[in-house]
Every structure is written in C-alpha cells, then in structure tokens.
Design an enzyme around this catalytic site. Structure first.
Site, PDB file in Angstrom:
ATOM      1  N   ASP A 422       0.823  -1.206   0.000  1.00 37.52           N
ATOM      2  CA  ASP A 422       0.000   0.000   0.000  1.00 37.52           C
ATOM      3  C   ASP A 422       0.859   1.259   0.000  1.00 37.52           C
ATOM      4  O   ASP A 422       1.942   1.295   0.597  1.00 37.52           O
ATOM      5  CB  ASP A 422      -0.895  -0.017   1.246  1.00 37.52           C
ATOM      6  CG  ASP A 422      -1.827   1.173   1.313  1.00 37.52           C
ATOM      7  OD1 ASP A 422      -2.660   1.313   0.405  1.00 37.52           O
ATOM      8  OD2 ASP A 422      -1.715   1.965   2.270  1.00 37.52           O
ATOM      9  N   GLU A 475       1.007  -0.421  -5.100  1.00 39.17           N
ATOM     10  CA  GLU A 475       0.066   0.674  -5.318  1.00 39.17           C
ATOM     11  C   GLU A 475       0.911   1.942  -5.406  1.00 39.17           C
ATOM     12  O   GLU A 475       1.245   2.549  -4.395  1.00 39.17           O
ATOM     13  CB  GLU A 475      -0.952   0.793  -4.182  1.00 39.17           C
ATOM     14  CG  GLU A 475      -2.025   1.824  -4.494  1.00 39.17           C
ATOM     15  CD  GLU A 475      -2.525   2.586  -3.280  1.00 39.17           C
ATOM     16  OE1 GLU A 475      -3.534   3.294  -3.412  1.00 39.17           O
ATOM     17  OE2 GLU A 475      -1.910   2.495  -2.210  1.00 39.17           O
TER      18      GLU A 475
END
Length: 744
Positions: A422, A475
């Site tokens: 993330d 990401e």
C-alpha cells in the site's frame, strides 16, 4: 560486639557476604520490589555461596509462603519472607534443578523459577536483526514456544534499546509490573523465558522509559491479539496447523507460462455480515465467499489489510500488529484454514500489506521505548500529515528487519500468494503531501527517499529468493520509473503495479454524458501509450466507491438503462484491455451506493434482473479470460496488442486486437461503442481472413441489454482497413462492448 553478633558476622563472612554487601543487596532488592530498573538475574534465582550451597531469591508480591521442591514435589528448603515485601530467600544445600511451591491467597502454584534459566536467545540472531535480517527477527522476537531442557514454556523477546527496564505482564502474573523483569541483551533486546506458559494468556510489555515513565505496550511481533477495542497481545498456539494445499504450492512456479490474473478485492468485515451485523468468522467466510468467487471465475481474492488494527474505520490501512491476523474474524488458525480452503478450490490469496506508516495509538509502536524508535524523531520525516500517522524509519536496520520479517511471515506461515504493498508513492518521496520547508532532503539534496527505495528492493529481492512465484504488487500512483523492472536494471523489483492513470482517465471518461465523450476520446486511448512500460494491474478498487462517489454503477451517467449499459460496456472494455484485472466487491453486481465498511454489501439488489445481468457478465468475462490465451499471455507485452480503431472520437468507438505473442491460440477483437446510438455496417480491420464469431456482447438480453448484435458468425472481406489486410462489417450496439474471435 556480643558473642551472638560475632557469630552472625562469621556466618555471613563464610557465605561470602559482608555487612556492606547486605546493605547494598537490600537496596537492590527494594528497588526490584518497587519495579525499578535492576538487573533481576543478578539477584533473583540461584546464586552460589562460598561453601558450595546456593542462595535462592524469588520476587512474588502477594505470596503468603514459599518453598523449594524437587520434580516429585518433595520439599528441599523453606523460603523465608525477607524484610522487603514480596522477596523470599532460602538456602539450597543440594545440587540439581528445583521448582517453586508458592502459596497464594487462593491457590498453590508449583512452577520452575524463571530466573534459574540461562539465556535462550542466540546472540548471533540478535546481531543478524541489528543488520536488518527479517528472517532472524521472525525466529527471535515475540512470544515463542520453546523448550529449555525438559521444561516447556514461552520465550518473550522484544527490542527496546532506550528502555531502562522491560517486564512482561499478563494473565499469568496478575498484570503485576514487578513480577517478571526481563534480561537485557546486546543491541537493546530484552528476553525472558516463562516456564509452563501455554497458548491463550493475554500479555503486554511494561517498558520503563529513560525518564521513568512506565509504558504498557502490545508486542510488535505478536502472532495473536485480543479483539479490538481491547489492545493486549495473546500468546499464540503452537504451529500445528495441517495444510492440505501441497498441490497448489507446487504449481506456484514463476517460470511457468503466464496465467490469467483476475482479482476480486474483498473487505472481509463487510462482504457479508451475520444477523447481528457482525463480521463473519473465517470458517463462515470460507463457506460463503469461496464458492461465490469460484462461480464468478476470479483467479485470486485480495483482502484489504487483516493485520491487526485498532480502528475499524481505517479499513485495516492503519495497522499495529503486522504479524497477527485481526481477531475480528477469529483465530490465526481460522485464517490458515481459510487460505487452505481457497487453495483447494483453486483460488489464490493476496494480502494488502501496509509498510508505509502506522498510527500513534498509545499501546502501539509510537515512542515504543519512550523515544522515537520505529519512527523518525523529526516530524518532517516521521509524520504523514495527510493521515496523521507515523512513518517508519527505513534507515534503521532493526525497523526494516521488522517489516521484512512481517512480509515473510505472512507468505511463509499463511501460504499467501502475494502482497499488494500500500501507498508506495508515499514511501518513495520525502516531500509526499508536504509543502516547501516541511520535508528533509536526502543526502544528495533530492526528494527521493533513498532508504525506502533500498527497503523495497530488499523486500522484493527476499520474496523472490525465498518464495519464487509469489506476487508483489505496488500501489504506486506516480511515474516513478521501473517499479516492475528488475533490481539489476535499477528497478524496484515488483511483479506488478497498479495502473492508477488508466483507472482515473477511463473512469473520468465513463462518468461523462455520451454526448460529451467525443471531446475526451484521448482518456480512453492514452493508457495504451504506456500500457507496456510496467506490468500493470487495472484496478477498480475500494478507493473508487467511497467518500460520496457512489458505487461504480451509480457513477455512470443517464437513466437506469443507460447506467447499466455503461457499466457493462466498461467492464468488458477493461477485461479486454492489456493489464491484469482487479475489481472491488459489489461492482460485480452493480451496487448503487458507496461502500460502507460497517455493513454488508447490498445483496438484495440481486433480486433485480439487471443486477443479476452484471454479475453474469463478470463471470463470463473471467471465463473468457481463462480460456483465451490472447487475453493474458501477452497482456504485458506490446506484441500482444494491435490497434484497429483508435481515432474515431466522433462515434466514441474503440477497437483493438489482442494476440498471443508466442503464436498460440487465435486473435480476439474487442470493439466498444460508447455512444447511446447503435452503429450499423461499421467497418473494422482485422489481421486474419475467414470467419469470426461474436463470443461476447454486453448488450445481450442475457445481461439485461437490448439484444442487438452480429448473429454470432461473420466473414471477413478482403479489403485493407486500419492497417490490417481484412475487414469485418459490424453492428455495434449502443453503450456496449463486443468480443469477436477468429475461428481456427
């Protein structure tokens, strides 16, 4: 001096203890009993006397009496309560091990003396952690079941270099911070073996900071936690889970022919809920979610973070327990059973994993030993102002070992097939979300976080080395070059990267009224300029259906018929477009509303035929992907793609060919008409002469459309068009995508 006093002095001298030594020892024992920083192993446990006997001291505040016994329970010596409350002393005349018999007000306890055991942590492991070794940290820290000689128990170990004192507190000692001070080791590590502790008790560390404050901290390496909002760690069970996924694990080979990758993104706490609006446990999720994913033919489930996190509203993206599955769904073994069941069903499991930041909850990593430890001391480096969270200090080897160990733990212990990392962009740039003057340049004066870059490369290097075939997905929302390039070529080494640019451009296009789309045609085509620069995943994720945007269906323009048609056309365009696929739960059946993490998806919508039609389409898209090598074997290679129609902005038509670049299979033509008007006799160039068959049409009545199409089979005409030698004359239904495939 009296004769008796002289005799006492002679006894003490025979024991090697002087009056001055007794006074000093009394002060030390008093400090120990007061919970102050003292080397507990220097005074507690057995210590040899000059005459060969052993003096034993035990700290047991609240005990009424105590004795030393052998393994059969025979009394070896009575312990005397000293003048210092809670301290018992005795002389042991025989060699060999002993146990304690402690009389408490409500029970009698027989147990080995924790302070009779030597060190249990190999110093080499601690040196490896200090050098950044995540595997060593996994083996050393946390609550680990070990056996010292013939005595089973749990070794507690933690890193707290600024602490004056660390003690283990928990259900096994009445949460008394005085009872079990730990042994300090090199590098700021602390350890203590507690005999006979089994799985299940709650515990924390009582950390005495340099300024004297006592901080109650959860174990950073806890493998199990209690249910939030409670914050204690839990002694885990022994690793006895019997995996049955050997066949799945054996086929996880990175050298194999590229396989389809279609990911169903799931928030486990809100996919479905029970009758009391509580999250499902892992066995129930396995019973309900796995058959559903099989029905829709997704290849993988991606779980939003299930690492333990204090605040459910963070969706798991502000975790504090990077080694423990959240207790919201049951036990760690329950999660292992879920993954095992997925693998038996032919479904891979990917975990969203957060190494960018952590929250500042008092029981967590923030100021863990009273000083900045896991985070930077300077808030210009150590705080995310966007999220009010703290940033890991990637320049500290023990911190990177902690993060690396977490990643390896999930992949190894839980057989995970991938990690989606993330907020990588926030890790890569020191000025992320910061104005001028609010960030610290790197050693070269630049904005790149060189330590984070080194960490990400090491993460990918170790996963590839230890667990070949496991996916690592970034990401990453910027144009950082080489996210999926090999580390040897200067890249970060991820296997995949989310294509955020494609998602933003195409969603923006689809949200426009069809009458306006002609002026924004490049939003559909620009993604193909860079589609093969990285190994991309096309993400329609949770971030696209929150904060008042509505569900994916609710973001489409027009009346209900047009909204459904737009959604179907978009999904089929996405599945044909180069790049692997990710779809957040709810989009597969057309949820209207925002995703709400505190309640179930709106499953009642499937009572409507149009919602069922979207769901049927997604299943058919995945089935088509699985059986069509042209759609996946070249999805990251320019040789697998050719334009047919890229410039018909007036009609909002897009058409392209997908190939298997290795020569297998047959080509597939995808054509999208994104106006509300049908187009008849529309010419599209194709590379192969002969019959082509319409294999999917989002306007089919089967999916809730108007059933306009090409009657299944068409023949090419030998007329060059769009750079191809042949052409097809097609009927393009309104707001629809069709797939045609050359017949063999």
């Amino acid at each position: 001096m009296s004769e008796r006093q002289g005799g006492q002095e002679q006894d003490r001298e025979a024991d090697g203890v002087t009056t001055e030594g007794i006074s000093e020892m009394s002060q030390t024992l008093q400090a120990l009993a007061d919970g102050l920083p003292v080397d507990a192993f220097a005074v507690l446990g057995p210590h040899p006397l000059a005459d060969g006997r052993r003096q034993v001291r035990v700290l047991a505040p609240g005990a009424e009496a105590m004795g030393l016994i052998d393994s059969r329970g025979k009394l070896l010596a009575r312990m005397q309560a000293s003048a210092i409350d809670g301290v018992f002393e005795g002389i042991l005349s025989i060699e060999g091990p002993y146990r304690l018999r402690i009389v408490w007000p409500d029970m009698v306890q027989e147990i080995e003396d924790p302070y009779a055991f030597a060190v249990t942590l190999d110093e080499s492991l601690l040196l490896q952690i200090a050098a950044g070794d995540g595997q060593a940290l996994r083996r050393a820290l946390g609550a680990q079941h070990v056996q010292c000689g013939e005595v089973p128990g749990v070794r507690f170990a933690v890193w707290a270099p600024h602490a004056q004192r660390v003690a283990v507190v928990g259900d096994f000692n009445g949460w008394d911070v005085r009872r079990h001070p730990m042994r300090q080791r090199i590098g700021g590590f602390w350890e203590l073996f507690l005999p006979r502790v089994e799985a299940g008790p709650r515990y924390k560390y009582a950390v005495t900071a340099a300024d004297g404050r006592v901080l109650l901290k959860a174990d950073p390496v806890a493998r199990q936690t209690e249910l939030p909002p409670a914050t204690a760690s839990v002694v885990p069970g022994t690793d006895t889970f019997a995996w049955t996924d050997a066949a799945w694990m054996a086929k996880r080979d990175p050298s194999a022919v590229p396989a389809p990758l279609s990911i169903y993104e799931v928030h486990a706490a809100s996919w479905r809920r029970d009758g009391h609006n509580q999250p499902l446990d892992w066995p129930t999720l396995a019973e309900q979610l796995i058959p559903y994913v099989q029905q829709l033919r997704f290849t993988h489930i991606e779980l939003l973070p299930i690492t333990e996190h204090p605040f459910g509203g963070s969706w798991g993206y502000q975790p504090l327990g990077l080694y423990a599955p959240t207790a919201r769904h049951g036990s760690p073994d329950g999660f292992a059973q879920f993954v095992d069941a997925c693998h038996r069903a032919g479904i891979g499991v990917i975990l969203d994993w957060v190494s960018a930041h952590f929250p500042d909850d008092a029981h967590g990593l923030a100021q863990f030993d009273g000083a900045a430890l896991y985070e930077h001391a300077d808030p210009r480096e150590g705080m995310h102002r966007d999220w009010n969270t703290l940033i890991y200090n990637y320049g500290r080897p023990e911190v990177t070992a902690y993060l690396l160990g977490s990643a390896l733990e999930w992949i190894d212990h839980y057989h995970l097939d991938g990690l989606r990392v993330d907020a990588v962009a926030s890790m890569l740039y020191r000025d992320y979300g910061r104005a001028e003057g609010e960030w610290v340049p790197n050693a070269h004066g630049g904005r790149e976080n060189l330590e984070a870059v080194a960490f990400l490369r090491q993460l990918n290097r170790e996963i590839a080395a230890h667990f070949p075939g496991v996916l690592t997905i970034a990401e990453e929302s910027t144009a950082w070059p080489g996210v999926t390039a090999a580390i040897s070529d200067g890249g970060l080494g991820f296997t995949h990267k989310w294509n955020m640019g494609w998602m933003h451009d195409t969603l923006s296009y689809m949200q426009r009224d069809p009458a306006e789309r002609a002026h924004h045609h490049s939003q559909l085509t620009f993604g193909l300029v860079y589609a093969f620069d990285e190994r991309f995943v096309l993400p329609i994720s949770h971030d696209e259906v929150v904060h008042g945007t509505g569900g994916l269906l609710g973001q489409m323009p027009g009346d209900d018929w047009r909204r459904f048609a737009n959604l179907r056309a978009y999904l089929a365009l996405m599945w044909a477009h180069p790049g692997d696929k990710l779809l957040f739960m709810g989009a597969e059946f057309g949820q209207w509303a925002d995703w709400n993490h505190d309640q179930s998806l709106d499953w009642h919508l499937l009572e409507g035929a149009r919602h069922r039609g979207v769901q049927l389409l997604v299943g058919d898209l995945n089935a088509t992907l699985r059986r069509t090598p042209a759609l996946y074997r070249g999805t990251h290679r320019a040789k697998g793609f050719d334009w047919s129609v890229a410039d018909d902005a007036r009609n909002s038509v897009l058409a392209f060919i997908r190939h298997d670049p290795d020569g297998g299979g047959v080509p597939l033509l995808a054509v999208s008409n994104l106006t509300a008007q049908p187009l008849h006799d529309y010419g599209v160039g194709v590379p192969r002469a002969g019959a082509w068959r319409e294999i999917l049409n989002t306007d089919s009545a089967h999916y809730g459309g108007s059933n306009l199409g090409n009657s299944g089979r068409l023949a090419t005409e030998p007329m060059g068009m769009h750079g191809h030698a042949q052409r097809l004359r097609l009927t393009l239904p309104p707001l629809a995508t069709i797939y045609l495939q050359a017949e063999k």
